[in-house]
Design a protein around this motif. Structure first.
Motif, PDB file in Angstrom:
ATOM      1  N   ARG A  15       0.829  -1.208   0.000  1.00 34.87           N
ATOM      2  CA  ARG A  15       0.000   0.000   0.000  1.00 34.87           C
ATOM      3  C   ARG A  15       0.863   1.258   0.000  1.00 34.87           C
ATOM      4  O   ARG A  15       0.523   2.250  -0.634  1.00 34.87           O
ATOM      5  N   LYS A  16       1.970   1.205   0.715  1.00 35.74           N
ATOM      6  CA  LYS A  16       2.875   2.361   0.718  1.00 35.74           C
ATOM      7  C   LYS A  16       3.404   2.633  -0.686  1.00 35.74           C
ATOM      8  O   LYS A  16       3.605   3.786  -1.085  1.00 35.74           O
ATOM      9  N   ALA A 238      12.856  -2.654  -1.633  1.00 33.61           N
ATOM     10  CA  ALA A 238      11.578  -3.360  -1.752  1.00 33.61           C
ATOM     11  C   ALA A 238      10.587  -2.555  -2.587  1.00 33.61           C
ATOM     12  O   ALA A 238       9.825  -3.110  -3.392  1.00 33.61           O
ATOM     13  N   LEU A 239      10.574  -1.234  -2.424  1.00 29.33           N
ATOM     14  CA  LEU A 239       9.684  -0.380  -3.211  1.00 29.33           C
ATOM     15  C   LEU A 239      10.111  -0.345  -4.681  1.00 29.33           C
ATOM     16  O   LEU A 239       9.270  -0.335  -5.584  1.00 29.33           O
ATOM     17  N   VAL A 240      11.408  -0.348  -4.920  1.00 26.34           N
ATOM     18  CA  VAL A 240      11.917  -0.412  -6.294  1.00 26.34           C
ATOM     19  C   VAL A 240      11.479  -1.714  -6.948  1.00 26.34           C
ATOM     20  O   VAL A 240      11.019  -1.734  -8.099  1.00 26.34           O
ATOM     21  N   GLU A 241      11.608  -2.815  -6.211  1.00 26.08           N
ATOM     22  CA  GLU A 241      11.234  -4.120  -6.753  1.00 26.08           C
ATOM     23  C   GLU A 241       9.763  -4.150  -7.162  1.00 26.08           C
ATOM     24  O   GLU A 241       9.416  -4.671  -8.231  1.00 26.08           O
ATOM     25  N   GLY A 262       4.514   4.070  -8.960  1.00 25.79           N
ATOM     26  CA  GLY A 262       4.804   3.714  -7.573  1.00 25.79           C
ATOM     27  C   GLY A 262       5.644   4.748  -6.865  1.00 25.79           C
ATOM     28  O   GLY A 262       6.333   5.558  -7.485  1.00 25.79           O
ATOM     29  N   ARG A 263       5.571   4.694  -5.539  1.00 24.99           N
ATOM     30  CA  ARG A 263       6.454   5.510  -4.714  1.00 24.99           C
ATOM     31  C   ARG A 263       7.780   4.758  -4.640  1.00 24.99           C
ATOM     32  O   ARG A 263       7.876   3.697  -4.037  1.00 24.99           O
ATOM     33  N   CYS A 264       8.811   5.291  -5.268  1.00 26.88           N
ATOM     34  CA  CYS A 264      10.055   4.537  -5.409  1.00 26.88           C
ATOM     35  C   CYS A 264      11.166   5.488  -5.819  1.00 26.88           C
ATOM     36  O   CYS A 264      10.942   6.656  -6.128  1.00 26.88           O
ATOM     37  N   SER A 265      12.378   4.959  -5.832  1.00 22.49           N
ATOM     38  CA  SER A 265      13.526   5.689  -6.362  1.00 22.49           C
ATOM     39  C   SER A 265      13.553   5.508  -7.873  1.00 22.49           C
ATOM     40  O   SER A 265      13.815   4.421  -8.378  1.00 22.49           O
ATOM     41  N   LYS A 285       4.537   8.825 -10.212  1.00 24.27           N
ATOM     42  CA  LYS A 285       4.497   8.766  -8.752  1.00 24.27           C
ATOM     43  C   LYS A 285       3.068   8.945  -8.226  1.00 24.27           C
ATOM     44  O   LYS A 285       2.242   9.612  -8.858  1.00 24.27           O
ATOM     45  N   PRO A 286       2.766   8.382  -7.057  1.00 24.64           N
ATOM     46  CA  PRO A 286       1.430   8.555  -6.469  1.00 24.64           C
ATOM     47  C   PRO A 286       1.047  10.009  -6.223  1.00 24.64           C
ATOM     48  O   PRO A 286      -0.138  10.358  -6.261  1.00 24.64           O
TER      49      PRO A 286
END
Length: 365
Positions: A15-16, A238-241, A262-265, A285-286
């Protein structure tokens, strides 16, 4: 609304990945009040002020200014709130202050014209150092206003490089090296592993905390900072994945374009898509903005971004499509994983004019 609803600590990683950070839900009016108070405190009594993008490059540029001038009140800003930052410098800095604007490129002159004119009239000197792709009419207008504008080659220098060569000061070796390592990340060269550390630390820390560390240590971050980064990167990876897993590939003309949400780098996600054969990558991005990353095969990211309320470099650009009128639009954005934003940006690729190779070869000859 209860605080826990937007508290990141209450969200699962999945969810994040799909929702913006809690800062997104703070009304602009409250954020502006906070920024106004912080600006007043920072600029009170200041003879030197720096308006800069609070990323690694803008903060490295600020560190160089502080080294050369012995001080420099930092006001962080982005291209879309640059007028507010300039207005605050006028309101709260000392008369006849020396003012620097670093690592910021306005999309147009009119939104900052009034504030910049007043600033030039009241300041001792105004310098503007940058390395983005400037529109010639905007650059001419800024110079005509009385600003000393220096714009470096966007594929050769970062803003810290521009500051280092432009100021009449003999910088210590560790700060010259800081500019070089910052350039390694900002231009996406990826030849020095320390550059990722600088980029991540500038993102995860407050600007003044980051400034204190790089002013003392340069690019060689201390052990406690490296430990902090290692802990933060567990979640970051994990967010990148997750963003990479939900990526799609589109064939647009001669280019293969990877697109995800997604929220990610965004840089790590873009690198993963490049390894999968993407000539360019779009990371929506979200919060509604998006990053566009290129490769040697696609160096027109800034041209795509300019079509959707943004700008940047040939290989790295950012934008925020003007498609959000109310919270229902944002709700649709989150539940569809940025479907409308993706479509608008991909249309930007489709709308690019073909490059005239014959004309370029003729000019080179």
């Amino acid at each position: 609304m209860e605080d826990w609803v937007i508290d990141d600590e209450n969200l699962s990683l999945e969810r994040k990945s799909l929702l913006p950070g809690e800062g997104f839900f703070v009304p602009d009016s409250l954020e502006e009040q906070k920024e106004e108070q912080e600006a007043q405190e920072a600029l009170s009594g200041a003879d030197v002020a720096v308006v800069a993008d609070p990323d690694a490059d803008g903060l490295a540029a600020t560190a160089l200014v502080r080294e050369a001038y012995g001080e420099g009140a930092l006001i962080d800003a982005g291209p879309h709130d640059l007028d507010d930052a300039l207005e605050r410098v006028v309101a709260y800095s000392e008369p006849d202050a020396t003012v620097f604007v670093c690592d910021l490129c306005p999309d147009a002159y009119e939104p900052i014209a009034e504030e910049l004119t007043v600033l030039v009239a009241e300041a001792n000197e105004v310098y503007w150092f940058d390395h983005h792709q400037w529109d010639d009419t905007v650059a001419d207008a800024v110079r005509d206003a009385g600003v000393e504008l220096v714009v470096g080659e966007s594929d050769e220098e970062c803003t810290a490089d521009v500051v280092a060569r432009s100021l009449d000061y003999d910088f210590p070796d560790y700060l010259v090296e800081l500019a070089a390592v910052t350039r390694d990340h900002d231009l996406w060269l990826r030849e020095d592993p320390r550059s990722d550390d600088l980029a991540d630390y500038s993102y995860w820390s407050e600007p003044e905390e980051y400034m204190a560390v790089i002013q003392e240590h340069g690019a060689d971050l201390p052990e406690e900072v490296r430990q902090f980064l290692a802990e933060q990167r567990v979640e970051k990876d994990a967010l990148v994945e997750r963003a990479v897993e939900r990526a799609d590939v589109k064939e647009i003309g001669d280019w293969t374009v990877g697109v995800t949400y997604g929220r990610c780098s965004q840089n790590e996600v873009a690198e993963a898509m490049r390894e999968r054969g993407a000539d360019a990558s779009v990371v929506v991005k979200p919060a509604g903005s998006a990053s566009i990353r290129g490769t040697d095969e696609f160096q027109r990211c800034h041209e795509v971004a300019r079509q959707v309320n943004g700008g940047g470099h040939p290989k790295a650009a950012g934008c925020k499509p003007d498609i959000y009128d109310d919270m229902l639009d944002y709700a649709h954005h989150w539940t569809t994983q940025g479907a409308v934003a993706k479509q608008v940006i991909l249309d930007g690729f489709r709308n690019l004019e073909p490059e005239n190779d014959d004309s370029e070869e003729a000019n080179e000859e």
